[in-house]
Design an enzyme around this catalytic site. Structure first.
Site, short mmCIF file in Angstrom:
data_model
loop_
_atom_site.label_atom_id
_atom_site.label_comp_id
_atom_site.label_asym_id
_atom_site.label_seq_id
_atom_site.Cartn_x
_atom_site.Cartn_y
_atom_site.Cartn_z
N GLU A 52 -5.64 2.99 6.71
CA GLU A 52 -5.50 4.40 6.30
C GLU A 52 -4.18 4.48 5.56
OE1 GLU A 52 -7.71 6.74 6.77
OE2 GLU A 52 -9.06 5.63 8.09
N LEU A 53 -4.23 4.60 4.22
CA LEU A 53 -3.02 4.45 3.43
C LEU A 53 -2.65 5.74 2.70
CD1 LEU A 53 -3.98 0.90 2.07
CD2 LEU A 53 -2.81 1.47 4.19
N CYS A 91 0.06 12.24 4.33
CA CYS A 91 -0.69 11.39 3.41
C CYS A 91 -1.58 12.19 2.47
CB CYS A 91 -1.51 10.38 4.18
SG CYS A 91 -2.42 11.13 5.52
N GLY A 133 -0.42 3.56 7.28
CA GLY A 133 0.92 3.45 6.72
C GLY A 133 0.86 3.31 5.21
N SER A 134 1.86 2.64 4.66
CA SER A 134 1.97 2.59 3.20
C SER A 134 1.00 1.55 2.60
CB SER A 134 3.41 2.24 2.82
OG SER A 134 3.77 1.03 3.43
N GLU A 149 2.90 7.60 -4.94
CA GLU A 149 2.92 8.56 -3.83
C GLU A 149 4.37 9.01 -3.63
OE1 GLU A 149 2.29 6.99 0.15
OE2 GLU A 149 1.32 8.87 0.70
P1 NAP Z 1 5.08 2.02 6.63
O1 NAP Z 1 6.46 1.79 6.23
O2 NAP Z 1 4.00 1.27 5.96
O3 NAP Z 1 5.03 1.76 8.21
C1 NAP Z 1 3.86 1.96 8.96
C2 NAP Z 1 3.87 1.03 10.15
O4 NAP Z 1 3.78 -0.31 9.69
C3 NAP Z 1 5.17 1.10 10.97
O5 NAP Z 1 4.85 0.94 12.33
C4 NAP Z 1 5.95 -0.08 10.44
O6 NAP Z 1 6.91 -0.57 11.35
C5 NAP Z 1 4.83 -1.08 10.25
N1 NAP Z 1 5.14 -2.18 9.32
C6 NAP Z 1 6.10 -2.23 8.37
N2 NAP Z 1 6.05 -3.43 7.73
C7 NAP Z 1 5.04 -4.13 8.28
C8 NAP Z 1 4.48 -5.41 8.04
N3 NAP Z 1 4.95 -6.23 7.09
N4 NAP Z 1 3.45 -5.80 8.80
C9 NAP Z 1 2.94 -5.00 9.75
N5 NAP Z 1 3.43 -3.77 10.04
C10 NAP Z 1 4.46 -3.33 9.29
O7 NAP Z 1 4.68 3.57 6.50
P2 NAP Z 1 5.51 4.84 6.98
O8 NAP Z 1 6.66 5.03 6.07
O9 NAP Z 1 5.75 4.80 8.46
O10 NAP Z 1 4.41 5.98 6.74
C11 NAP Z 1 4.20 6.56 5.49
C12 NAP Z 1 2.97 6.01 4.81
O11 NAP Z 1 1.84 6.14 5.66
C13 NAP Z 1 2.62 6.80 3.56
O12 NAP Z 1 2.20 5.93 2.55
C14 NAP Z 1 1.48 7.67 4.02
O13 NAP Z 1 0.64 8.14 3.01
C15 NAP Z 1 0.77 6.75 4.94
N6 NAP Z 1 -0.10 7.51 5.85
C16 NAP Z 1 -1.46 7.45 5.69
C17 NAP Z 1 -2.30 8.18 6.51
C18 NAP Z 1 -3.80 8.13 6.38
O14 NAP Z 1 -4.47 8.49 7.34
N7 NAP Z 1 -4.35 7.71 5.27
C19 NAP Z 1 -1.75 8.99 7.50
C20 NAP Z 1 -0.37 9.04 7.62
C21 NAP Z 1 0.45 8.29 6.80
P3 NAP Z 1 8.46 -0.19 11.16
O15 NAP Z 1 8.55 1.27 11.30
O16 NAP Z 1 9.11 -0.95 12.25
O17 NAP Z 1 8.85 -0.67 9.79
#
Ligand code: NAP
Length: 473
Positions: free
Chosen positions: A247-248, A281, A227-228, A375
């Site tokens: 994996e960010l 990502c 995630g982020s 990003e």
């Molecule tokens: P996100 O907002 O960080 O959410 C990812 C996951 O984390 C969701 O299940 C979210 O739940 C959960 N989450 C949110 N706040 C949290 C907290 N405080 N503690 C624990 N879990 C929490 O990311 P996204 O918008 O879904 O995805 C986009 C990001 O992922 C981008 O930065 C992208 O680059 C990155 N990404 C990285 C890769 C890699 O392999 N490097 C691959 C794909 C995506 P909720 O949905 O309920 O908020």
């Protein structure tokens, strides 16, 4: 439609539900369970109860379960792609490609389950070590919490659940709130494939609330998060001694050297920048082109981008659809406008209609602009020029992120220089940075994360190395 939690091999009702909507047309899709504190503890307890059974399950059985899941996905390919297209607004073409990759990921996990092994250790290489037979084994960690993002809702779940089950662990899965349907579908397949009750549990609801409970629970041995960067950092700082892989995000860059023939590679570059609305990502965000090719590159890039069709994700010819939220559309607009105010050239796009942000091309962007140094995670790309390869490499490395980078060049020396000096998790030579197959090691440096996925590498992260030493005399 109502989706209840999946705990201990059963559907589990809870007190509250929230409405899930299609990001493209805001149509109602389903009522999704919001797990409360007790539900999350109950999921962890179920996972804990299944630890011994999973750890003792022979490798061939774990492998067969994973292969069956891959088989179910193959049978239901179209249905699964439609689930992804609806909940994530991912164009059907891209959603089908994701299902195909998910099948590969579970297939690789099935293979990997059969070859987890240790090695012998030459204890007599050190004085005092003689007279011993020693070897290592890899043991499962136990309960793993997997937290996944919205952008590859099936394949990124597979990159966590696949290796975790391959290695004999149990899982509590928390998918992104926007994409729970794919995760519940996968839980159904594992159940049908004969995975013991409790070995995979799915809890939906607020990431921050569920995350906090998972981070505090001592029974959880590892958190695997995609995630982020902000959330990843928070998890790293609040997980105590648990193993954590992250994996960010990134602002991936591509270098185009002088003398490269552009026509053939242009469709691929445009797709690397705009596939799934740039919400990948390793989406191409920064392109650095040799000054001799700059004008031609920009012209060809724009003309190729203009061929993309925007529309309903369920249409088979759609290339670009809605961004994940209307809030992200607004944020993107602000960042692009800011870059233009500060001197960047807007060559294409820069506007939106409802949820769809038009593919946007900026040139000569100051690197301090958010569209460059943060990003952007949107269909926005910038093209800047460079003179020497040294300068191009420095420009790519001038980033707080480092997931993958790509370079097109005809010069082997420059390719090797880039391979050596680019500070990223993966260097793609004569390829876009967006390239990934699911068995390769994948992960970032700097704020792009820590640890590696790609089944074999994830299995290493998800197992504990144990040394066994026999004193022979
Ligand atoms: P996100 O907002 O960080 O959410 C990812 C996951 O984390 C969701 O299940 C979210 O739940 C959960 N989450 C949110 N706040 C949290 C907290 N405080 N503690 C624990 N879990 C929490 O990311 P996204 O918008 O879904 O995805 C986009 C990001 O992922 C981008 O930065 C992208 O680059 C990155 N990404 C990285 C890769 C890699 O392999 N490097 C691959 C794909 C995506 P909720 O949905 O309920 O908020």
């Amino acid at each position: 439609m109502k989706k209840t939690l999946w705990i201990g091999g059963e559907l589990r009702e809870t007190a509250s539900y929230s409405e899930l909507k299609n990001p493209f047309n805001l149509e109602f899709l389903a009522d999704i369970a919001i797990a409360d504190h007790q539900d999350v503890l109950s999921a962890v307890e179920s996972a804990q109860k299944a630890v011994t059974e999973m750890a003792e399950m022979p490798a061939f059985q774990r492998s067969e379960i994973l292969e069956k899941v891959a088989g179910f996905l193959k049978e239901d390919r179209e249905e699964c792609a439609r689930i992804i297209a609806k909940e994530a607004a991912k164009p059907l073409k891209a959603a089908l490609a994701e299902v195909d990759r998910t099948i590969m990921t579970y297939t690789f996990a099935g293979h990997e389950a059969r070859r987890i092994h240790g090695e012998t250790v030459p204890m007599d290489a050190a004085p005092g070590g003689q007279g011993r037979l020693a070897f290592t084994v890899r043991e499962p960690l136990g309960v793993i919490a997997a937290i996944t993002p919205f952008n590859f809702p099936m394949n990124l779940v597979a990159h966590k659940v696949g290796p975790a089950i391959a290695a004999g662990n149990t899982v509590v899965l928390k998918p992104a709130s926007q994409t729970p349907l794919s995760a519940y579908k996968i839980a159904e397949y594992f159940h049908k494939a004969g995975l013991p009750a409790g070995a995979l549990n799915v809890v939906t609801g607020s990431g921050s609330k569920i995350g906090d409970i998972l981070m505090k629970d001592e029974r959880i041995k590892m958190i695997t998060f995609t995630g982020s960067p902000e959330v990843g950092k928070y998890i790293r700082e609040n997980s105590g001694l648990k193993r954590v892989t992250l994996e960010l995000g990134s602002n991936s860059a591509l270098i185009i050297d002088d003398h490269v023939s552009l026509t053939e590679i242009m469709p691929r570059i445009v797709s690397g920048a705009f596939a799934y609305q740039g919400q990948v990502c390793i989406s191409i965000q920064r392109i650095f082109v040799h000054e001799n090719l700059f004008e031609t590159f920009v012209e060809q890039f724009i003309s190729e981008t203009q061929k993309l069709k925007a529309g309903d994700p369920l249409n088979e010819d759609t290339d670009i659809s809605a961004m994940i939220t209307r809030g992200d559309v607004q944020r993107t607009k602000q960042w692009v406008d800011e870059a233009v105010r500060n001197g960047s050239g807007l060559m294409l796009g820069g506007n939106y209609e409802e949820g769809i942000f038009a593919p946007t091309v900026l040139v000569d962007v100051p690197l301090s602009e958010k569209v460059s140094c943060e990003e952007v995670f949107a269909p926005v790309v910038h093209i800047n020029r460079f003179r020497t390869m040294k300068e191009a490499i420095e420009l790519v490395n001038d980033s707080k992120y480092g997931l993958q980078a790509g370079i097109f060049t005809n010069d082997i020396h420059k390719a090797l220089e880039a391979a050596k000096k680019l500070h990223v998790g993966g260097v793609m030579i004569n390829e876009i940075p967006t390239f990934r197959v699911d068995q390769m090691p994948y992960g970032g440096v700097k704020m792009s994360g820590m640890g590696r996925e790609g089944i074999k590498y994830a299995v290493e992260e998800m197992t504990e190395l144990k040394l066994i030493s026999f004193k022979m005399d």
